[in-house]
Enzyme design. Structure first.
Site, PDB file in Angstrom:
ATOM      1  N   CYS A 131     -45.971 -44.803  16.448  1.00 44.33           N
ATOM      2  CA  CYS A 131     -45.519 -44.146  15.215  1.00 44.33           C
ATOM      3  C   CYS A 131     -46.576 -44.164  14.109  1.00 44.33           C
ATOM      4  O   CYS A 131     -46.723 -43.194  13.371  1.00 44.33           O
ATOM      5  CB  CYS A 131     -44.217 -44.760  14.722  1.00 44.33           C
ATOM      6  SG  CYS A 131     -44.304 -46.518  14.332  1.00 44.33           S
ATOM      7  N   ASP A 356     -40.788 -38.304   9.361  1.00 41.48           N
ATOM      8  CA  ASP A 356     -40.544 -39.403  10.290  1.00 41.48           C
ATOM      9  C   ASP A 356     -41.077 -39.044  11.676  1.00 41.48           C
ATOM     10  O   ASP A 356     -40.657 -38.045  12.259  1.00 41.48           O
ATOM     11  CB  ASP A 356     -39.044 -39.676  10.359  1.00 41.48           C
ATOM     12  CG  ASP A 356     -38.713 -40.978  11.078  1.00 41.48           C
ATOM     13  OD1 ASP A 356     -39.568 -41.474  11.839  1.00 41.48           O
ATOM     14  OD2 ASP A 356     -37.602 -41.498  10.868  1.00 41.48           O
ATOM     15  N   HIS A 358     -40.591 -40.616  14.506  1.00 37.69           N
ATOM     16  CA  HIS A 358     -39.889 -41.328  15.576  1.00 37.69           C
ATOM     17  C   HIS A 358     -39.056 -40.453  16.497  1.00 37.69           C
ATOM     18  O   HIS A 358     -38.545 -40.940  17.503  1.00 37.69           O
ATOM     19  CB  HIS A 358     -39.002 -42.427  14.969  1.00 37.69           C
ATOM     20  CG  HIS A 358     -39.784 -43.549  14.391  1.00 37.69           C
ATOM     21  ND1 HIS A 358     -40.227 -43.534  13.088  1.00 37.69           N
ATOM     22  CD2 HIS A 358     -40.238 -44.702  14.929  1.00 37.69           C
ATOM     23  CE1 HIS A 358     -40.908 -44.637  12.846  1.00 37.69           C
ATOM     24  NE2 HIS A 358     -40.934 -45.367  13.947  1.00 37.69           N
TER      25      HIS A 358
END
Length: 469
Positions: A131, A356, A358
Site C-alpha cells: 500500500c 486509498d 487498498h
C-alpha cells in the site's frame, strides 16, 4: 564346454559394452525425469497454494475495503474544499461539478492481482503489503501530470464516470452570506473561477502514456516490479512493509534510472532540512553523480520525510499541514493512519481528503493501444480526521525551474514560521547551503534520519509500520 555368462559377453565386446551403457543411461534418465516430474509437481502445487492464498487475501481485502468505495461522503457547504492547491465552494452548484472532475482526474493506483510474478518470487499480487508503494506511485503520477501537462489538466472522460453521490451538509448560514466569509484569508474580490482544460487529444495521450509507465509489468519504469527491485538497495524485498521515507528514496532512484523524463529530478531532504544550493544544482544540471546529471534536471520534485509527533499525530502541526495542501505546487502527502497507508490530496475543515490504495483490482495489460483507464481513477472521495493521521509521512512539492523554486521557498518560509503555527519549532527547515557529503548506500539510505527537534525524547515507532494486517 565352458559356459560364458551374458554379462561377461557384453563386457567382453565393444558392442556389448555400448549396449550396457545405453541401458544404464536410459535407466538413469528415467529416474531423473521421474524426480524432475515430482519436483515440478511440488512446485506447481506450491504455486497453486500461493495463488489460492492471493485470491483469498484479495477477496477478504475487498470485503474489508470494497464497501467504502460506494459509501457516501459528507461535505459541508459552508467551508471551502482544497484539492492540491485548488479551492472549491460547494455552495455553488458548478463548483461541485468542477471538484468532481478534478478529483476523478487524479491518478488512483491500488493493489493489483494476477500480474506477472515479481522477480525471484511467486507473488502475483501486492495485496497485504504494497500500500505504501502504491501511495508513492500516486504521488509521483501527480508530479508527472503537473510536469508534462499542467495543474489545470483534467481527464476528458472524468464527467462521464458515475460519481458516487455526496451528501453536502446544508449550511446554517444565511443564503446572502458573501463569499468572503466562506474561506479564511480570502475575500470575494480575489476569488477566481477555475479554468479547466477541455481534455485535448494530446493531453489524453500523455495521460495514457503515464499510466503505461506505472503498469505492473517488469518493463515499466515506475511499476511495482521496478520499485520493488530498487527497494532492494535499501534492504527491502517483495512482501516487506515500506515506510513513507523509504518510498521517497525509491521514487528518487526510479527517476534517476529512467529515460522517460530526463528533464525531471527528485530531491529527498536530509534531517528534515531542504538545502537550497543542492536543489539549485539540479536545476542547472550540475549534479556530481553521473546517473542524475542526464539531461539537466530542469524541474524538481522535492520530497520531505518528517515525523509529526511521537506515537500519534501532534495537533500543533495541523495548521501547517493544511497550508501545504493549499499550495498549487503541493503534490500531496504520503502517509496514513497506523499500519494503513493513504495518499492525502486535500482537506475540508479538520478532515483530510485521500485516495486509498487498498482496493484490489485485476491486472491491466497496458501494452494494448486501447487498454481501459477507468480503474486508474477513483470516483469516491474519502475523508479522515487529521488527528487520526499517522505521524510518519512525506510531503511533496514541485518546482518547474529555479524561479519557481524561489517562490516556493518564500511561500514555505511564511507557512513554517507563521504566527498562527502552534508549534514553536517548524516541521522542517530551509537552508541556504549544501548538505554535507555522505555515503549513499543501503546502510545510510535504508534508515533515513529523523528530524532532530529540541525537547524531551519520545519513543517513536518505526516509520515502516504501515499496513492493515
Amino acid at each position: 564346454m565352458n559356459s560364458v555368462s551374458p554379462l561377461a559377453t557384453q563386457y567382453g565386446s565393444p558392442k556389448g559394452s555400448q549396449q550396457m551403457e545405453n541401458r544404464s543411461t536410459q535407466s538413469g534418465g528415467h529416474e531423473q525425469r521421474k524426480m524432475g516430474h515430482q519436483d515440478a509437481t511440488l512446485d506447481g502445487e506450491a504455486d497453486e497454494v500461493d495463488k489460492l492464498k492471493s485470491k483469498l487475501l484479495s477477496a477478504w481485502n475487498n470485503v474489508k475495503y470494497g464497501w467504502s468505495v460506494k459509501m457516501k461522503t459528507t461535505f459541508s457547504r459552508s467551508a471551502p474544499v482544497y484539492l492540491l492547491g485548488e479551492r472549491y465552494f460547494f455552495r455553488l452548484d458548478d463548483e461541485i461539478e468542477r471538484f468532481q472532475k478534478d478529483f476523478v482526474s487524479r491518478v488512483w493506483l491500488t493493489y493489483r492481482r494476477d500480474f506477472p510474478a515479481l522477480e525471484g518470487t511467486a507473488l502475483t499480487t501486492d495485496c497485504g503489503w504494497g500500500c505504501m508503494i502504491r501511495s508513492g506511485q500516486m504521488l509521483l503520477a501527480q508530479g508527472l501530470l503537473l510536469h508534462l501537462l499542467s495543474r489545470e489538466w483534467t481527464w476528458s472522460e472524468a464527467l462521464y464516470r458515475h460519481f458516487v453521490e455526496m451528501e453536502p451538509i446544508r449550511s446554517s448560514s444565511p443564503p446572502s452570506m458573501p463569499l468572503s466569509s466562506l474561506a479564511t484569508g480570502h475575500s470575494a474580490g480575489d476569488y477566481q473561477p477555475h479554468t479547466q482544460c477541455s481534455g485535448a487529444p494530446h493531453g489524453d495521450q500523455v495521460h495514457r502514456n503515464i499510466m503505461r509507465w506505472f503498469s505492473d509489468h517488469p518493463g515499466s519504469p515506475f511499476g511495482l516490479h521496478q520499485l520493488v527491485t530498487l527497494g532492494s538497495i535499501f534492504g527491502k524485498k517483495a512482501g516487506d512493509w515500506y515506510g513513507p521515507s523509504i518510498v521517497a528514496h525509491i521514487i528518487k532512484k526510479a527517476i534517476e534510472t529512467s529515460s522517460e523524463v530526463p528533464e525531471l529530478s527528485v530531491y529527498v531532504s536530509q534531517d528534515c532540512t531542504v538545502y537550497k544550493a543542492d536543489i539549485e544544482q539540479l536545476f542547472a544540471g550540475d549534479v556530481p553523480h553521473a546517473e542524475t546529471s542526464r539531461g539537466a534536471g530542469k524541474a524538481v520534485i522535492i520530497l520531505v520525510p518528517v515525523r509529526l509527533g511521537g506515537e500519534t499525530f501532534n495537533p500543533v502541526y495541523k495548521h501547517c499541514l493544511k497550508e501545504f495542501l493549499r499550495m498549487p505546487s503541493c503534490l500531496g502527502i504520503i502517509g496514513g493512519k497506523p499500519k494503513h497507508s493513504l495518499y492525502f490530496i486535500g482537506y475540508q475543515d479538520n478532515y483530510l481528503l485521500y485516495l486509498d490504495p487498498h482496493y484490489c483490482q485485476p491486472y491491466i495489460d497496458t501494452s494494448k493501444n486501447d487498454f481501459p483507464l477507468e480503474s486508474f481513477h477513483c470516483n469516491s472521495p474519502r475523508k479522515i480526521s487529521i488527528t487520526r493521521m499517522d505521524p510518519s509521512c512525506t510531503f511533496a512539492f514541485y518546482a518547474k525551474n529555479s524561479e519557481d523554486f524561489g517562490k516556493l521557498c518564500d511561500h514555505l518560509m511564511k507557512v513554517l514560521h507563521s504566527p498562527r503555527a502552534e508549534e514553536k519549532y517548524p516541521i522542517f527547515s530551509i537552508s541556504e547551503g549544501q548538505a554535507q557529503e555522505y555515503a549513499e548506500g543501503p546502510q545510510s539510505s535504508s534508515h533515513p534520519p529523523v528530524c532532530r527537534k529540541k525537547g524531551p525524547l519520545v519513543k517513536r515507532p518505526s516509520s515502516d509500520e504501515f499496513e492493515f494486517l
